[in-house]
Design a protein around this motif. Structure first.
Motif, mmCIF file in Angstrom:
data_model
loop_
_atom_site.group_PDB
_atom_site.id
_atom_site.type_symbol
_atom_site.label_atom_id
_atom_site.label_comp_id
_atom_site.label_asym_id
_atom_site.label_seq_id
_atom_site.Cartn_x
_atom_site.Cartn_y
_atom_site.Cartn_z
ATOM 1 N N GLU A 60 0.883 -1.171 0.000
ATOM 2 C CA GLU A 60 0.000 0.000 0.000
ATOM 3 C C GLU A 60 0.921 1.221 0.000
ATOM 4 O OE1 GLU A 60 -4.391 0.864 0.701
ATOM 5 O OE2 GLU A 60 -3.337 -1.045 0.626
ATOM 6 N N TRP A 61 1.549 1.494 -1.143
ATOM 7 C CA TRP A 61 2.651 2.456 -1.191
ATOM 8 C C TRP A 61 2.843 2.844 -2.648
ATOM 9 C CZ3 TRP A 61 8.277 0.736 0.557
ATOM 10 C CH2 TRP A 61 9.123 1.862 0.562
ATOM 11 N N ASN A 62 3.075 4.097 -2.894
ATOM 12 C CA ASN A 62 3.352 4.543 -4.257
ATOM 13 C C ASN A 62 4.803 4.213 -4.588
ATOM 14 O OD1 ASN A 62 3.698 5.802 -6.720
ATOM 15 N ND2 ASN A 62 2.424 7.565 -6.165
ATOM 16 N N LEU A 63 4.993 3.111 -5.306
ATOM 17 C CA LEU A 63 6.351 2.672 -5.631
ATOM 18 C C LEU A 63 7.074 3.659 -6.534
ATOM 19 C CD1 LEU A 63 5.782 -1.160 -6.217
ATOM 20 C CD2 LEU A 63 6.593 0.001 -4.153
ATOM 21 N N LEU A 64 6.332 4.549 -7.192
ATOM 22 C CA LEU A 64 6.989 5.561 -8.031
ATOM 23 C C LEU A 64 7.770 6.556 -7.184
ATOM 24 C CD1 LEU A 64 4.045 6.255 -10.519
ATOM 25 C CD2 LEU A 64 5.968 4.662 -10.792
ATOM 26 N N HIS A 65 7.440 6.624 -5.881
ATOM 27 C CA HIS A 65 8.155 7.511 -4.977
ATOM 28 C C HIS A 65 9.248 6.786 -4.199
ATOM 29 C CE1 HIS A 65 4.239 10.108 -4.809
ATOM 30 N NE2 HIS A 65 4.872 10.232 -5.962
ATOM 31 N N ALA A 66 9.337 5.472 -4.356
ATOM 32 C CA ALA A 66 10.371 4.710 -3.658
ATOM 33 C C ALA A 66 11.714 4.881 -4.365
ATOM 34 C CB ALA A 66 9.991 3.237 -3.612
ATOM 35 N N THR A 67 12.791 4.829 -3.609
ATOM 36 C CA THR A 67 14.126 4.923 -4.190
ATOM 37 C C THR A 67 14.477 3.610 -4.879
ATOM 38 O OG1 THR A 67 15.254 4.078 -2.231
ATOM 39 C CG2 THR A 67 14.784 6.451 -2.302
ATOM 40 N N PRO A 68 15.463 3.620 -5.790
ATOM 41 C CA PRO A 68 15.899 2.351 -6.390
ATOM 42 C C PRO A 68 16.303 1.313 -5.347
ATOM 43 C CG PRO A 68 16.784 4.204 -7.616
ATOM 44 C CD PRO A 68 16.139 4.785 -6.409
ATOM 45 N N GLY A 69 16.971 1.757 -4.288
ATOM 46 C CA GLY A 69 17.349 0.820 -3.239
ATOM 47 C C GLY A 69 16.147 0.224 -2.535
ATOM 48 N N GLU A 70 15.118 1.051 -2.297
ATOM 49 C CA GLU A 70 13.907 0.539 -1.666
ATOM 50 C C GLU A 70 13.194 -0.447 -2.587
ATOM 51 O OE1 GLU A 70 12.523 4.211 1.248
ATOM 52 O OE2 GLU A 70 12.095 4.337 -0.900
ATOM 53 N N ARG A 71 13.161 -0.168 -3.875
ATOM 54 C CA ARG A 71 12.507 -1.110 -4.802
ATOM 55 C C ARG A 71 13.251 -2.436 -4.841
ATOM 56 N NH1 ARG A 71 10.146 1.854 -10.220
ATOM 57 N NH2 ARG A 71 9.878 3.948 -9.355
ATOM 58 N N ASP A 72 14.574 -2.382 -4.808
ATOM 59 C CA ASP A 72 15.345 -3.632 -4.772
ATOM 60 C C ASP A 72 15.017 -4.425 -3.513
ATOM 61 O OD1 ASP A 72 16.527 -2.985 -7.169
ATOM 62 O OD2 ASP A 72 18.394 -2.231 -6.273
ATOM 63 N N ALA A 73 14.932 -3.723 -2.382
ATOM 64 C CA ALA A 73 14.615 -4.399 -1.121
ATOM 65 C C ALA A 73 13.205 -4.981 -1.147
ATOM 66 C CB ALA A 73 14.769 -3.432 0.048
ATOM 67 N N ILE A 74 12.272 -4.276 -1.782
ATOM 68 C CA ILE A 74 10.902 -4.774 -1.886
ATOM 69 C C ILE A 74 10.869 -6.024 -2.764
ATOM 70 C CG2 ILE A 74 8.614 -4.249 -2.811
ATOM 71 C CD1 ILE A 74 9.154 -1.313 -1.967
ATOM 72 N N ALA A 75 11.605 -6.005 -3.863
ATOM 73 C CA ALA A 75 11.653 -7.174 -4.736
ATOM 74 C C ALA A 75 12.219 -8.384 -3.990
ATOM 75 C CB ALA A 75 12.490 -6.863 -5.979
ATOM 76 N N GLU A 76 13.252 -8.176 -3.191
ATOM 77 C CA GLU A 76 13.822 -9.272 -2.402
ATOM 78 C C GLU A 76 12.814 -9.782 -1.375
ATOM 79 O OE1 GLU A 76 17.428 -7.875 -0.697
ATOM 80 O OE2 GLU A 76 18.437 -7.560 -2.637
#
Length: 677
Positions: free
Chosen positions: A538-554
Motif C-alpha cells: 500500500e505504497w506509491n512505488l513511483l516515490h520509492a528509491t531504487p534501493g527501496e525497490r530492490d529491497a521490496i523485490a527481495e
C-alpha cells in the motif's frame, strides 16, 4: 457429551477434554454423577441446564428463547426427540413452536451449534431472542474478549468472571471495530502456550450479543445470539428462522491450542485453491487522483518487483472525486477513463498481474444519481446523520438489490476482474434492519459467486470491522485493518489470527511514514510485519528509491519462497515476560521447518533481553537456525552464534533454553528460518 435419555429437555453434561471411548453404562454413570444436590430456597429438583434453558427448568438467568404469539397462546413443548449421525446430533422440541438444535463436532475438535425454530401455531410469533449457551466449569474464572477502534482493532481485554454477566453487544449492522470477536473463558493466568480455555465465536456479520455469565446458582455459561430489534423477526405460521452458528472450541494448551483446532477446520472448508497473490492496492498510493499515465506507471513498477495482483481502489466510477459523492453510481467514469478500464487492465496484464477493483455496494451517497432517482432505497430518515458523508442502501428492497446485482454483474462481465475489494465504511444506524440487511448481503455474495466462481472477494469494513466466520464462507480475504503502521499491525494480526488463519488476513507494506498514525518506521520492520499473512503493498512505488525497490523485490521473493509454509503451517506465539517483546511464527505441520519473528515494540526492560525460545518444534529433532532479516541494533557485537551465521540444536533446547538475541532498537524485528538438520 449430551444427556438426552429422559423426558427432560436434553442438556450438555461435558464439553472439553476427550473422555475416551466409553461404553453406554459409563456414560450414564457420568451423567448421573453430574446431577447436583438440591440447595435450600431453590427449585425442589436438581438444577438442570438444557440446550434451551428457561424458567421452567429453574434457570433464572438469561433464557434461551424469548418471544410471544400475537394471540397470546402459551409457548410450551410437549416432548423431545433426537437424531444422530457421524459427528452430529440434533434435538427437536415439539409444540406450537418446534425448535431443533443441531450440534456438530469436527475431527479437529470444533463444536458448531445452532437452533432452528418453526412456527407450528395458528398466529404469528414475534421472536425477540433465540440464543445459544454452553456450560463451562467452575475453574474457568478468567474471561478474555476484544474491543477496539477504527485502525486499532482487536484490542484484548481480560478480567475475572464474577457472579453476573459480562455482556457484549454489537449494534453496528456489522460486527464493528469494537467487536468482542472471540470470547474466551479459562483458568486464571492462561496464555498463548498454556492453560485450559473454552472459547466461543458467533459466525454472524450483523448485530449480535455474546456473554459469559456465572450464576449465583453455581453454573457458568458462554452464550451468544443474533441481537434482534423489536419486531425484526416475526414468524407467520409455517415460517422458520435459523440462528447463526455458534463456533465453540476447547484447549488445554492455551490460546495457541484454540488456533490448532480452528485453523485446520477452517482450511478444511476453504475454497482457496491457489497461492495467495501478492497485492498492490492503489489507495494510499494515489487516493482519488486517478489517471492512466500514473496508474500505468505504477502497474509497471509493481510488476517489476514481483507483485501478482493490482487493485484499483476508490475513485474509478462516475463523479467520484472525493468521499462525499457518487456512491451507488457504479459506472466507469468516462471523464477519467474515456476508454473504460480496458487500457489500465491491459497495462496490468502486460506487467504480469491480474486486476482487482474496489466497490462499496451496500452504500449510497445522498448526492448520487441513484439516491436522487430512488430515495426510498435509502435507509433511515432523510435528515438523519451521514457517516463518511454516506448512507446505507436498503438491500432488503428488491429494486435496490436487483440494481446492485445488475451493476456488479455488468462490471464483471465487461472486464476481466479477478478480485473485488468489498468495503462497508459506516455503521447502519437504523433500528430493526440489521437482520434483513445481513441476510440480503449473504444472498448477494452467494449469487455473485455462482455467476463468477473465479472472482475472489475481500471483506473490508473500513478496515477490520467485519471479520467473522459467517462471512468467511462467502469471501476469500479480510482487510485486517485500515492501518498499515507495523507497530499497530503487530498486535492486530497477532490477535486476529487466534481465530482466522493468516492466509486470509491482508497485511500490506506501507510508506515509511504511516498514513494514518504518522509514525515513521524502518523498511525492515514493515517488511517483517507484512510478511506473515496475505501480503501486499500500500505504497506509491513511483516515490520509492531504487534501493527501496530492490529491497521490496527481495522481500516479495522471500515471501513467495516461504508462502506455502506461512499459509499452511501452525501459528505459534510465545508468552514473553517483557511486554515490549513479541515472539510469533509459523511451524510446518510436519515440524521440519519454521519461520519465527522476534519483535521489539518498545525499549526492553533489561539491557540484555531474554533469549528467543521457539515454540512448537519437535523436541527430539535437530534444527539449524539462520537469520533471514535483522532490524537496526544498538550493540558493540552480536551474539556469537549469530555472527557465525547459524546454530544447530535440538528442538527441546531451542524451546526451553533458547537463543541469545541481537539488541534490537525499539520498533524493530528479526526473522529466523528454522530447518530440520
Amino acid at each position: 457429551m449430551l444427556d438426552a435419555r429422559d423426558a427432560r429437555p436434553p442438556a450438555v453434561v461435558h464439553w472439553g477434554a476427550d473422555l475416551g471411548d466409553l461404553p453406554a453404562p459409563a456414560l450414564a454413570a457420568i451423567a448421573d454423577a453430574s446431577v447436583p444436590a438440591v440447595p435450600p430456597s431453590s427449585i425442589d429438583v436438581p438444577l438442570w441446564l438444557p440446550l434451551l434453558p428457561s424458567f421452567t427448568d429453574g434457570w433464572s438467568e438469561r433464557p434461551g428463547l424469548d418471544g410471544f404469539f400475537t394471540d397470546r397462546s402459551p409457548v410450551s413443548f410437549r416432548d423431545w426427540s433426537t437424531d444422530a449421525g457421524a459427528g452430529w446430533i440434533s434435538v427437536t422440541a415439539d409444540g406450537p413452536l418446534a425448535i431443533t438444535t443441531r450440534l456438530e463436532l469436527s475431527e479437529e475438535g470444533v463444536l458448531r451449534m445452532r437452533h432452528t425454530v418453526v412456527n407450528r401455531g395458528t398466529s404469528d410469533f414475534v421472536l425477540t431472542a433465540l440464543d445459544l449457551q454452553l456450560p463451562v466449569p467452575d475453574r474457568a474464572r478468567e474471561v478474555l474478549d476484544f474491543s477496539g477502534l477504527w485502525a486499532h482493532e482487536r484490542r484484548p481485554q481480560r478480567g475475572e468472571l464474577r457472579q453476573g454477566a459480562w455482556m457484549r453487544e454489537s449494534r453496528h449492522g456489522r460486527p464493528g471495530h469494537d467487536d468482542a470477536f472471540l470470547l474466551v473463558a479459562g483458568v486464571p493466568g492462561f496464555g498463548f502456550r498454556g492453560g485450559e480455555v473454552w472459547a466461543a465465536h458467533l459466525a454472524w456479520s450483523g448485530d449480535k450479543r455474546v456473554w459469559a455469565a456465572r450464576s449465583a446458582l453455581g453454573p457458568a455459561v458462554l452464550g451468544a445470539g443474533e441481537l434482534l430489534g423489536a419486531g425484526e423477526v416475526t414468524l407467520a405460521p409455517g415460517d422458520e428462522y435459523c440462528t447463526p452458528w455458534l463456533v465453540a472450541v476447547w484447549s488445554d494448551r492455551g490460546l495457541d491450542g484454540l488456533s490448532d483446532r480452528l485453523h485446520p477446520w477452517i482450511r478444511g472448508r476453504s475454497e482457496l485453491h491457489r497461492p495467495r497473490p501478492v497485492v498492490l492496492n492503489t489507495w494510499e498510493a494515489v487516493y482519488f487522483a486517478q489517471d492512466l499515465d500514473t496508474l500505468g506507471a505504477l502497474a509497471d513498477a509493481a510488476g517489476a518487483v514481483g507483485v501478482e495482483r493490482f487493485v484499483l481502489d476508490d475513485g474509478w466510477f462516475t463523479g467520484r472525486r472525493d468521499d462525499r459523492r457518487a456512491l451507488g453510481d457504479w459506472f466507469v467514469d468516462a471523464e477519467v477513463w474515456p476508454s473504460g478500464l480496458h487500457p489500465l487492465i491491459k497495462r496490468v496484464h502486460d506487467a504480469g498481474m491480474d486486476f482487482g477493483l474496489w466497490v462499496e455496494p451496500e452504500m449510497v451517497s445522498p448526492s448520487s444519481q441513484l439516491a436522487a432517482a430512488h430515495p426510498d432505497w435509502v435507509l433511515g430518515a432523510s435528515g438523519g446523520p451521514t457517516w463518511r458523508f454516506q448512507r446505507v442502501l436498503d438491500l432488503s428492497r428488491p429494486g435496490a438489490y436487483g440494481y446492485v446485482l445488475e451493476r456488479l454483474n455488468a462490471l464483471l462481465n465487461e472486464y476481466p476482474i479477478a478480485f473485488l475489494k468489498w468495503d462497508h465504511n459506516r455503521d447502519v444506524l437504523t433500528p430493526g434492519v440489521a437482520h434483513a440487511q445481513t441476510t440480503a448481503l449473504y444472498r448477494l455474495l452467494r449469487e455473485l459467486r455462482v455467476a463468477h466462481p473465479d472472482v475472489e472477494i475481500e471483506s473490508c469494513a473500513s478496515g477490520g470491522g467485519r471479520v467473522d466466520l459467517g462471512i468467511l464462507e462467502l469471501v476469500d480475504r479480510f482487510w485486517t485493518s485500515d492501518t498499515n503502521d507495523p507497530l499497530d499491525r503487530q498486535s492486530i494480526q497477532r490477535w486476529t489470527s487466534v481465530l482466522v488463519p493468516p492466509e486470509y488476513l491482508g497485511g500490506h507494506l506501507g510508506d515509511k511514514a504511516a498514513h494514518i498514525t504518522g509514525r515513521t518506521t524502518d523498511l525492515a520492520f514493515r517488511q517483517a510485519t507484512a510478511l506473515f499473512g496475505s501480503a501486499g503493498i500500500e505504497w506509491n512505488l513511483l516515490h520509492a528509491t531504487p534501493g527501496e525497490r530492490d529491497a521490496i523485490a527481495e522481500w516479495i521473493a522471500l515471501h513467495k519462497r516461504l508462502r506455502e509454509l506461512l499459509h499452511t503451517g501452525r501459528v505459534v506465539r510465545a508468552d514473553t515476560a517483557d511486554p515490549a517483546q513479541l515472539v510469533h511464527g509459523v511451524v510446518a505441520q510436519d515440524r521440519r521447518s519454521a519461520i519465527v519473528a522476534y519483535v521489539t515494540l518498545d525499549a526492553p526492560q533489561a539491557a540484555l533481553p531474554a533469549p528467543l525460545r521457539i515454540p512448537g518444534l519437535d523436541q527430539n529433532r535437530l534444527y539449524t537456525v539462520r537469520p533471514l532479516l535483522t532490524g537496526a541494533v544498538t550493540q558493540d557485537a552480536p551474539p556469537p552464534w549469530l555472527a557465525s551465521g547459524s546454530v544447530t540444536l535440538p528442538g527441546r533446547v531451542l524451546s526451553e533454553v533458547g537463543l541469545a538475541m541481537p539488541l534490537l532498537k525499539p520498533q524493530q524485528a528479526a526473522l529466523f528460518e528454522v530447518s530440520a538438520a
